[in-house]
Design a protein around this motif. Structure first.
Motif, PDB file in Angstrom:
ATOM      1  N   TYR A  28       0.863  -1.178   0.000  1.00  0.00           N
ATOM      2  CA  TYR A  28       0.000   0.000   0.000  1.00  0.00           C
ATOM      3  C   TYR A  28       0.900   1.229   0.000  1.00  0.00           C
ATOM      4  O   TYR A  28       2.122   1.111  -0.013  1.00  0.00           O
ATOM      5  N   ASN A  29       0.313   2.407   0.000  1.00  0.00           N
ATOM      6  CA  ASN A  29       1.072   3.642  -0.178  1.00  0.00           C
ATOM      7  C   ASN A  29       2.212   3.821   0.812  1.00  0.00           C
ATOM      8  O   ASN A  29       3.300   4.238   0.446  1.00  0.00           O
ATOM      9  N   TYR A  30       1.974   3.530   2.074  1.00  0.00           N
ATOM     10  CA  TYR A  30       2.969   3.794   3.102  1.00  0.00           C
ATOM     11  C   TYR A  30       3.668   2.531   3.595  1.00  0.00           C
ATOM     12  O   TYR A  30       4.280   2.536   4.656  1.00  0.00           O
ATOM     13  N   TYR A  32       6.331   0.834   2.290  1.00  0.00           N
ATOM     14  CA  TYR A  32       7.795   0.906   2.250  1.00  0.00           C
ATOM     15  C   TYR A  32       8.373   1.763   3.376  1.00  0.00           C
ATOM     16  O   TYR A  32       9.275   1.311   4.092  1.00  0.00           O
ATOM     17  N   PRO A  33       7.886   2.986   3.597  1.00  0.00           N
ATOM     18  CA  PRO A  33       8.452   3.764   4.716  1.00  0.00           C
ATOM     19  C   PRO A  33       8.178   3.128   6.080  1.00  0.00           C
ATOM     20  O   PRO A  33       9.046   3.146   6.956  1.00  0.00           O
ATOM     21  N   ALA A  34       6.982   2.562   6.259  1.00  0.00           N
ATOM     22  CA  ALA A  34       6.663   1.940   7.544  1.00  0.00           C
ATOM     23  C   ALA A  34       7.540   0.711   7.783  1.00  0.00           C
ATOM     24  O   ALA A  34       8.069   0.516   8.880  1.00  0.00           O
TER      25      ALA A  34
END
Length: 125
Positions: A28-30, A32-34
């Motif tokens: 989902y959108n976040y 990779y950073p999470a």
């Protein structure tokens, strides 16, 4: 120091290898950073635990080190169980998680006064 840098380098490489294994349905959108933030915090926690253990060299610091390692193993097993859909890995995930919580409780309850660091304060001059 070189060994520590090598271990962190291997962990960062494996971090991206695991990231490549995640199926498209979970992205989902976040994600990779999470995911990157969580794994970097886990690596930092283990590094802090090793440093704390080498400074104080007590049972209390050893409990914290083992708790950090068991938490990292628990997270790794959860990743395999959930994202790679291998349900049998939920069992070691829960087992490592229970061990980590028990060791954190021992860490919290054990006083630091019996560590090698405080021997200097107990000597008579």
């Amino acid at each position: 120091m070189i060994l520590g840098i090598a271990v962190v380098g291997i962990n960062i490489y494996l971090l991206f290898e695991l990231l490549a294994m995640v199926p498209e349905g979970f992205l989902y959108n976040y994600f990779y950073p999470a995911y990157l933030a969580f794994t970097v915090l886990t690596i930092l926690l283990v590094g802090v635990a090793f440093t704390y253990n080498s400074i104080f060299s007590s049972k209390k610091s050893f409990y914290f080190l083992l708790a950090a390692l068991f938490m990292a193993l628990s997270d790794f097993n959860f990743f395999i169980a959930y994202y790679l859909d291998v349900p049998v890995f939920y069992y070691p995930d829960r087992l490592f998680h229970i061990f980590a919580l028990g060791l954190l409780l021992l860490f919290w309850l054990k006083p630091l006064e019996d560590s090698n660091h405080n021997i200097l304060e107990q000597r008579e001059v």
